[in-house]
Design an enzyme around this catalytic site. Sequence first.
Site, PDB file in Angstrom:
ATOM      1  N   ASN A  88     -57.538   6.569 -56.585  1.00 50.38           N
ATOM      2  CA  ASN A  88     -58.637   6.818 -57.521  1.00 50.38           C
ATOM      3  C   ASN A  88     -59.394   8.081 -57.126  1.00 50.38           C
ATOM      4  O   ASN A  88     -59.650   8.341 -55.958  1.00 50.38           O
ATOM      5  CB  ASN A  88     -59.566   5.607 -57.634  1.00 50.38           C
ATOM      6  N   GLN A  89     -59.719   8.866 -58.138  1.00 53.70           N
ATOM      7  CA  GLN A  89     -60.412  10.140 -57.941  1.00 53.70           C
ATOM      8  C   GLN A  89     -61.700  10.115 -58.757  1.00 53.70           C
ATOM      9  O   GLN A  89     -61.668  10.016 -59.981  1.00 53.70           O
ATOM     10  CB  GLN A  89     -59.530  11.315 -58.384  1.00 53.70           C
ATOM     11  N   GLU A  90     -62.825  10.188 -58.060  1.00 53.81           N
ATOM     12  CA  GLU A  90     -64.131  10.175 -58.715  1.00 53.81           C
ATOM     13  C   GLU A  90     -64.773  11.551 -58.584  1.00 53.81           C
ATOM     14  O   GLU A  90     -64.477  12.301 -57.649  1.00 53.81           O
ATOM     15  CB  GLU A  90     -65.036   9.118 -58.078  1.00 53.81           C
ATOM     16  N   HIS A 101     -58.232   6.642 -62.436  1.00 52.22           N
ATOM     17  CA  HIS A 101     -57.928   5.387 -61.752  1.00 52.22           C
ATOM     18  C   HIS A 101     -56.630   5.538 -60.955  1.00 52.22           C
ATOM     19  O   HIS A 101     -55.793   6.390 -61.255  1.00 52.22           O
ATOM     20  CB  HIS A 101     -57.799   4.260 -62.762  1.00 52.22           C
ATOM     21  N   GLU A 103     -53.851   3.769 -60.707  1.00 52.84           N
ATOM     22  CA  GLU A 103     -52.595   3.619 -61.439  1.00 52.84           C
ATOM     23  C   GLU A 103     -52.344   4.832 -62.334  1.00 52.84           C
ATOM     24  O   GLU A 103     -51.206   5.303 -62.451  1.00 52.84           O
ATOM     25  CB  GLU A 103     -52.615   2.335 -62.274  1.00 52.84           C
ATOM     26  N   CYS A 128     -57.358  -2.990 -63.298  1.00 54.38           N
ATOM     27  CA  CYS A 128     -58.422  -3.243 -64.271  1.00 54.38           C
ATOM     28  C   CYS A 128     -57.846  -3.146 -65.685  1.00 54.38           C
ATOM     29  O   CYS A 128     -56.718  -2.690 -65.893  1.00 54.38           O
ATOM     30  CB  CYS A 128     -59.558  -2.242 -64.086  1.00 54.38           C
ATOM     31  N   CYS A 131     -56.508   0.285 -66.756  1.00 55.19           N
ATOM     32  CA  CYS A 131     -55.189   0.660 -66.231  1.00 55.19           C
ATOM     33  C   CYS A 131     -54.067  -0.139 -66.874  1.00 55.19           C
ATOM     34  O   CYS A 131     -52.964   0.368 -67.079  1.00 55.19           O
ATOM     35  CB  CYS A 131     -55.163   0.487 -64.717  1.00 55.19           C
TER      36      CYS A 131
END
Length: 292
Positions: A88-90, A101, A103, A128, A131
């Site tokens: 995951n990249q925020e 996300h 996936e 989630c 995804c």
Amino acid sequence: MQELIKRTLPQDDALNQAIVNELRSQNWAGFLNYSQVQQLCHNFELTPLKLAMHLLPLAASYSHTAISHFNVGAIAIGEQGDFYFGANQEFANSAIQQTIHAEQSAISHAWLRNERRISDMVVNYTPCGHCRQFMNELHGAEKISIHLPHSQNNPLHSYLPDAFGPKDLDIAAHLLAEENHDLVADHQDDLVNQAILAANQSHCPYSNSPHGIAILFKNGDVVTGRYAENAAFNPSLPALQTALNFAYLNDKKLSDIERIVMAEKALKLSHKTMAETLLSTLTSVELEYYSL
């Protein structure tokens, strides 16, 4: 990245040493091809699934989670047995909708390495709803198996019963299939041409508005990104995200960006403003925009 990986995989373990050696040989790119997977499985008497489970903390180490501090790792397994890492990249100081996300990260990573079909998704936390919907866009989604540390061999559609997908909108195209929007890359600037070629491979059957990104790094490396649209619209992944994700998973530093080009055929919508907004929080390099 090297030190983070070594901390994630204690080096007093022979399997971890072998994994680190493989990653070091490819400049820490989060990817293992079929031959590498088979060699590791043979040497350490593992199944590919058990190896993938072992690799989940490593995949999660590629995360950037300045908001949640909750690292998710995923491994998409291609139909030939290649392993594509995802995390995951925020993006702090930007809208939360810009998030990638885990996936999505693994699938777009596979896509940019020209994988055509995902057979399995291995992830350290239950996918989630976002995804699950994203994976339902894939070719052969009904055959994808989801594997979690506590539960393996679960069909994707057991997580998404009575699923809504491309067929409900009379769309035959699926994510990861070959795409061609008849965009011609004939610009004098090669980086612009690479952005056009990326746009030409976008999956956008709902808006017919392809766009692509090309990022030039100071060492001369180029990373591209393509637009991945979704039948449910909101789980769609813009080209800038797929490019940034690929850069992160291949140990590229955003501080080394020299140029960023976006090529877009904005028929029904445009991602220009969204891309500029995100970039303004990440780099001082300005987006070069080309309308197709």
